[in-house]
Design an enzyme around this catalytic site. Structure first.
Site, PDB file in Angstrom:
ATOM      1  N   LYS A 112       0.788  -1.329   0.106  1.00  0.00           N
ATOM      2  CA  LYS A 112      -0.057   0.057   0.048  1.00  0.00           C
ATOM      3  C   LYS A 112       0.769   1.375  -0.052  1.00  0.00           C
ATOM      4  O   LYS A 112       0.610   2.329  -0.588  1.00  0.00           O
ATOM      5  CB  LYS A 112      -0.996   0.095   1.157  1.00  0.00           C
ATOM      6  CG  LYS A 112      -2.128  -1.002   0.953  1.00  0.00           C
ATOM      7  CD  LYS A 112      -2.783  -1.227   2.364  1.00  0.00           C
ATOM      8  CE  LYS A 112      -3.840  -2.588   2.392  1.00  0.00           C
ATOM      9  NZ  LYS A 112      -4.313  -2.879   3.428  1.00  0.00           N
ATOM     10  N   GLN A 133      -4.649  -1.852  10.008  1.00  0.00           N
ATOM     11  CA  GLN A 133      -4.334  -3.099   9.355  1.00  0.00           C
ATOM     12  C   GLN A 133      -4.754  -4.286  10.132  1.00  0.00           C
ATOM     13  O   GLN A 133      -4.061  -4.454  11.527  1.00  0.00           O
ATOM     14  CB  GLN A 133      -2.939  -3.495   8.810  1.00  0.00           C
ATOM     15  CG  GLN A 133      -2.343  -4.783   8.088  1.00  0.00           C
ATOM     16  CD  GLN A 133      -3.123  -4.840   6.753  1.00  0.00           C
ATOM     17  OE1 GLN A 133      -3.068  -3.599   5.826  1.00  0.00           O
ATOM     18  NE2 GLN A 133      -3.645  -5.631   6.262  1.00  0.00           N
ATOM     19  N   ASP A 166     -11.176   2.081   4.286  1.00  0.00           N
ATOM     20  CA  ASP A 166     -11.403   0.761   4.089  1.00  0.00           C
ATOM     21  C   ASP A 166     -13.015   0.610   3.978  1.00  0.00           C
ATOM     22  O   ASP A 166     -13.223  -0.541   3.708  1.00  0.00           O
ATOM     23  CB  ASP A 166     -11.002  -0.099   5.353  1.00  0.00           C
ATOM     24  CG  ASP A 166      -9.678  -0.725   5.050  1.00  0.00           C
ATOM     25  OD1 ASP A 166      -9.192  -0.772   3.891  1.00  0.00           O
ATOM     26  OD2 ASP A 166      -8.936  -1.127   6.007  1.00  0.00           O
TER      27      ASP A 166
END
Ligand code: NAD
Length: 287
Positions: A48, A92, A115
């Site tokens: 990312k 994460q 997200d």
């Protein structure tokens, strides 16, 4: 049969975003919080960060130790919620066992939840309001659109009901943009073979290697394979290979369209996260 080339679509979208970002007065800024030293998470976050640099974003990884308490993590999230320079951030997953993941998701300001996991974004998505959509289902929607795949009125079976893939996918496909008639199959579904055999579109997101076999697929069906499982192989140098949830070699000849693994859905996931971050920097969802 046409192979849906996720790498090609991702490269196309990436180039579009590079051009867009080059025109922006303020660069989108994405932060990833990484708690602990999980190897796979390190790899994902690394990808990312690299993609952010290539597209022209500001980005940073906030590394917190595996011993970080839930309160410390929630405080860190609060700090990012209030930092105007940060347009979007992700935590994460998975988190260490002593931290409640749902509590963490709900602490993120929905305006920065790129997200798309916060219940506010999920709820908005379900009722068709603009929202940050979870990256993998969003990427699949883009693949269907890129290849002009007819979805309206089609019978679609989504195998899997997870919050990050199956559930949002089934909602999006039943919405007015795609107009599918959706069946959600899961671990308690009976007669899955018959359920799938009636599908015009199958989205396999159950995480079981090569589960979908040719006898489950109608001739001419569209098959989207989300699964990624690492299995032993004597044909690769490192002794491992990645396979999807679909037995590709026998299913592909029956399909009108199919995504390979790797190189299908996977490359689109990170692209969707980047798109969500541009949207956050432009205040496109929450004006
Ligand atoms: P998950 O384990 O959270 O959910 C799996 C779902 O499949 C569950 O809802 C379960 O009910 C269902 N299921 C399990 N066994 C089943 C069976 N025998 N029959 C029918 N349904 C069954 O998994 P997830 O996070 O949704 O991920 C699914 C797969 O997709 C995994 O392989 C994961 O690695 C992969 N994945 C890929 C990407 C990508 O970018 N390509 C992103 C996310 C997940």
């Amino acid at each position: 049969m046409q192979i849906i080339d996720g790498k090609h679509v991702a490269a196309t979208f990436k180039m579009q975003m590079q051009q867009e970002v080059a025109q922006m007065s303020v660069k989108p800024c994405l932060v990833a919080i990484l708690v602990g030293n999980d190897g796979a998470s390190e790899t994902y976050v690394g990808h990312k960060e690299k993609m952010c640099a290539e597209i022209g974003f500001e980005s940073r990884v906030d590394r917190l130790s595996a011993q970080t308490t839930e309160t410390e993590l929630l405080d860190h999230i609060k700090m990012l919620n209030n930092d105007e320079r940060v347009h979007g951030f992700i935590v994460q997953m998975p988190l260490p066992n002593h931290i409640d993941e749902q509590k963490v998701i709900e602490a993120i300001d929905p305006r920065k939840d790129v997200d798309g996991f916060h219940p506010v974004n999920v709820g908005r998505m379900v009722i068709g309001l603009p929202s940050y959509v979870s990256a993998t289902p969003k990427g699949i929607c883009d693949l269907l659109k890129f290849y002009n795949i007819e979805t309206s009125g089609k019978n679609c079976v989504v195998i899997g009901r997870s919050n990050i893939v199956g559930r949002p996918m089934s909602n999006l496909l039943s919405d007015k943009e795609f107009n599918c008639t959706v069946t959600v199959a899961h671990s308690r579904t009976q007669n899955l073979k018959e359920v799938c055999a009636g599908a015009d579109i199958i989205v396999a997101a159950l995480g079981k290697a090569e589960f979908v076999t040719a006898d489950m697929v109608k001739p001419g069906a569209v098959v989207i394979d989300v699964g990624i499982t690492r299995i032993k192989s004597d044909k690769t140098k490192n002794g491992w290979k990645l396979v999807g949830d679909v037995k590709y070699d026998e299913v592909a000849p029956k399909c009108s369209f199919i995504t390979p693994v790797p190189g299908g859905v996977g490359p689109m996931t990170i692209i969707s996260l980047m798109r969500n971050t541009i949207m956050a920097a432009n205040n496109e969802i929450y004006k």
